[in-house]
Design a protein around this motif. Structure first.
Motif, PDB file in Angstrom:
ATOM      1  N   GLY A  68     -10.578  -7.964  -6.842  1.00 27.17           N
ATOM      2  CA  GLY A  68     -10.378  -8.948  -5.780  1.00 27.17           C
ATOM      3  C   GLY A  68     -10.867  -8.487  -4.425  1.00 27.17           C
ATOM      4  N   LEU A  69     -11.718  -7.466  -4.415  1.00 27.48           N
ATOM      5  CA  LEU A  69     -12.195  -6.894  -3.152  1.00 27.48           C
ATOM      6  C   LEU A  69     -13.538  -7.494  -2.759  1.00 27.48           C
ATOM      7  N   MET A  70     -13.810  -7.522  -1.473  1.00 29.25           N
ATOM      8  CA  MET A  70     -15.017  -8.145  -0.946  1.00 29.25           C
ATOM      9  C   MET A  70     -16.226  -7.209  -0.921  1.00 29.25           C
ATOM     10  N   LYS A  71     -15.975  -5.905  -1.028  1.00 28.32           N
ATOM     11  CA  LYS A  71     -17.063  -4.923  -0.955  1.00 28.32           C
ATOM     12  C   LYS A  71     -16.649  -3.656  -1.688  1.00 28.32           C
ATOM     13  N   PRO A  72     -17.611  -2.765  -1.954  1.00 26.73           N
ATOM     14  CA  PRO A  72     -17.240  -1.494  -2.595  1.00 26.73           C
ATOM     15  C   PRO A  72     -16.132  -0.797  -1.802  1.00 26.73           C
ATOM     16  N   SER A  73     -15.148  -0.298  -2.521  1.00 25.35           N
ATOM     17  CA  SER A  73     -13.968   0.272  -1.866  1.00 25.35           C
ATOM     18  C   SER A  73     -13.474   1.494  -2.622  1.00 25.35           C
ATOM     19  N   LYS A  74     -12.461   2.122  -2.027  1.00 27.31           N
ATOM     20  CA  LYS A  74     -11.853   3.321  -2.606  1.00 27.31           C
ATOM     21  C   LYS A  74     -10.348   3.262  -2.408  1.00 27.31           C
ATOM     22  N   VAL A  75      -9.628   3.948  -3.293  1.00 28.17           N
ATOM     23  CA  VAL A  75      -8.186   4.132  -3.136  1.00 28.17           C
ATOM     24  C   VAL A  75      -8.008   5.444  -2.392  1.00 28.17           C
ATOM     25  N   VAL A  76      -7.268   5.406  -1.298  1.00 31.97           N
ATOM     26  CA  VAL A  76      -6.996   6.599  -0.491  1.00 31.97           C
ATOM     27  C   VAL A  76      -5.672   7.173  -1.020  1.00 31.97           C
ATOM     28  N   CYS A  77      -5.787   8.115  -1.948  1.00 35.25           N
ATOM     29  CA  CYS A  77      -4.625   8.595  -2.699  1.00 35.25           C
ATOM     30  C   CYS A  77      -3.647   9.428  -1.883  1.00 35.25           C
ATOM     31  N   ASP A  78      -4.050   9.906  -0.723  1.00 36.92           N
ATOM     32  CA  ASP A  78      -3.112  10.654   0.116  1.00 36.92           C
ATOM     33  C   ASP A  78      -2.562   9.806   1.262  1.00 36.92           C
ATOM     34  N   HIS A  79      -2.689   8.490   1.150  1.00 36.03           N
ATOM     35  CA  HIS A  79      -2.059   7.563   2.103  1.00 36.03           C
ATOM     36  C   HIS A  79      -1.164   6.631   1.297  1.00 36.03           C
ATOM     37  N   ILE A  80       0.022   7.141   0.970  1.00 35.16           N
ATOM     38  CA  ILE A  80       1.004   6.411   0.171  1.00 35.16           C
ATOM     39  C   ILE A  80       2.124   5.960   1.097  1.00 35.16           C
ATOM     40  N   THR A  81       2.571   4.719   0.905  1.00 37.35           N
ATOM     41  CA  THR A  81       3.629   4.176   1.752  1.00 37.35           C
ATOM     42  C   THR A  81       4.451   3.168   0.951  1.00 37.35           C
ATOM     43  N   VAL A  82       5.515   2.689   1.559  1.00 38.31           N
ATOM     44  CA  VAL A  82       6.383   1.684   0.958  1.00 38.31           C
ATOM     45  C   VAL A  82       6.250   0.407   1.775  1.00 38.31           C
ATOM     46  N   VAL A  83       6.070  -0.728   1.071  1.00 42.39           N
ATOM     47  CA  VAL A  83       5.936  -2.020   1.744  1.00 42.39           C
ATOM     48  C   VAL A  83       6.895  -3.014   1.108  1.00 42.39           C
ATOM     49  N   SER A  84       7.179  -4.061   1.830  1.00 41.78           N
ATOM     50  CA  SER A  84       8.045  -5.119   1.325  1.00 41.78           C
ATOM     51  C   SER A  84       7.336  -5.910   0.233  1.00 41.78           C
ATOM     52  N   LYS A  85       8.027  -6.135  -0.869  1.00 45.24           N
ATOM     53  CA  LYS A  85       7.467  -6.932  -1.953  1.00 45.24           C
ATOM     54  C   LYS A  85       7.206  -8.365  -1.486  1.00 45.24           C
ATOM     55  N   ALA A  86       8.027  -8.850  -0.582  1.00 47.47           N
ATOM     56  CA  ALA A  86       7.896 -10.222  -0.097  1.00 47.47           C
ATOM     57  C   ALA A  86       6.586 -10.444   0.661  1.00 47.47           C
ATOM     58  N   SER A  87       6.033  -9.393   1.251  1.00 47.60           N
ATOM     59  CA  SER A  87       4.806  -9.534   2.037  1.00 47.60           C
ATOM     60  C   SER A  87       3.534  -9.341   1.217  1.00 47.60           C
ATOM     61  N   ALA A  88       3.666  -9.007  -0.061  1.00 44.23           N
ATOM     62  CA  ALA A  88       2.510  -8.664  -0.897  1.00 44.23           C
ATOM     63  C   ALA A  88       1.923  -9.894  -1.580  1.00 44.23           C
ATOM     64  N   ILE A  89       0.590  -9.955  -1.600  1.00 42.07           N
ATOM     65  CA  ILE A  89      -0.134 -11.029  -2.274  1.00 42.07           C
ATOM     66  C   ILE A  89      -1.082 -10.392  -3.287  1.00 42.07           C
ATOM     67  N   VAL A  90      -0.935 -10.746  -4.556  1.00 40.16           N
ATOM     68  CA  VAL A  90      -1.799 -10.197  -5.604  1.00 40.16           C
ATOM     69  C   VAL A  90      -3.188 -10.829  -5.485  1.00 40.16           C
ATOM     70  N   ILE A  91      -4.243  -9.975  -5.517  1.00 37.97           N
ATOM     71  CA  ILE A  91      -5.616 -10.481  -5.417  1.00 37.97           C
ATOM     72  C   ILE A  91      -6.473 -10.098  -6.620  1.00 37.97           C
ATOM     73  N   GLY A  92      -6.021  -9.145  -7.439  1.00 39.27           N
ATOM     74  CA  GLY A  92      -6.817  -8.710  -8.589  1.00 39.27           C
ATOM     75  C   GLY A  92      -6.158  -7.539  -9.277  1.00 39.27           C
ATOM     76  N   HIS A  93      -6.915  -6.950 -10.205  1.00 42.57           N
ATOM     77  CA  HIS A  93      -6.391  -5.829 -10.985  1.00 42.57           C
ATOM     78  C   HIS A  93      -7.419  -4.716 -11.032  1.00 42.57           C
ATOM     79  N   ILE A  94      -6.940  -3.498 -11.002  1.00 47.32           N
ATOM     80  CA  ILE A  94      -7.801  -2.317 -11.000  1.00 47.32           C
ATOM     81  C   ILE A  94      -8.196  -1.981 -12.444  1.00 47.32           C
ATOM     82  N   ASP A  95      -9.392  -1.453 -12.639  1.00 45.08           N
ATOM     83  CA  ASP A  95      -9.855  -1.092 -13.980  1.00 45.08           C
ATOM     84  C   ASP A  95      -9.198   0.214 -14.432  1.00 45.08           C
ATOM     85  N   THR A  96      -9.182   0.435 -15.743  1.00 46.52           N
ATOM     86  CA  THR A  96      -8.479   1.592 -16.297  1.00 46.52           C
ATOM     87  C   THR A  96      -9.111   2.927 -15.895  1.00 46.52           C
TER      88      THR A  96
END
Length: 102
Positions: free
Chosen positions: A58-86
Motif C-alpha cells: 500500500g506504499l506510494m514509492k520504494p520504502s524501508k522498515v526502520v527496525c530501530d524506530h519502534i514505538t507504541v501507537v493507538s489502535k484507534a488512529s491506525a488505518i490498514v493500507i496493505g500487507h508486507i511480503d513474507t
C-alpha cells in the motif's frame, strides 16, 4: 498501516506508514499497537530492511522498515493500507531480534 509516529528527538510527530510488530494476541487485548516506522527516504542504515513488494504493502514509492524506530501507537488512529511480503517480514524479524538481543 498509516498512523501518527512520534518524533524521536522532539515533540510532535508525523502521519506516516508503519509496520505492526505486536502479535495478534496482543492486539486483541490492548488498545495500542507496537509498530516500526516505514520511510521512503533514500538513506539506508544497517537497521533498515527494504520492502520488496512495496505496492502490495500500500506504499506510494520504494520504502524501508526502520527496525530501530519502534514505538507504541493507538489502535484507534491506525488505518490498514496493505500487507508486507513474507521475505521482508523475515528480514524485519531478524533485525528486531538483533536489536532486542532475542
Amino acid at each position: 498501516m498509516i498512523t501518527e509516529i512520534p518524533y524521536a528527538d522532539k515533540g510532535g510527530g508525523k502521519t506516516r506508514p508503519a509496520l505492526v510488530l505486536s502479535s495478534y494476541e496482543h492486539n486483541q487485548n490492548r488498545r495500542d499497537l507496537v509498530v516500526a516506522k516505514i520511510s521512503g527516504t533514500g538513506a539506508f542504515s544497517a537497521w533498515d530492511v527494504r520492502i520488496n513488494k512495496w505496492p502490495e504493502a500500500g506504499l506510494m514509492k520504494p520504502s524501508k522498515v526502520v527496525c530501530d524506530h519502534i514505538t507504541v501507537v493507538s489502535k484507534a488512529s491506525a488505518i490498514v493500507i496493505g500487507h508486507i511480503d513474507t521475505g521482508t517480514l523475515a528480514g524485519v524479524k531478524k533485525k528486531v531480534g538483533l536489536l532486542l538481543s532475542l
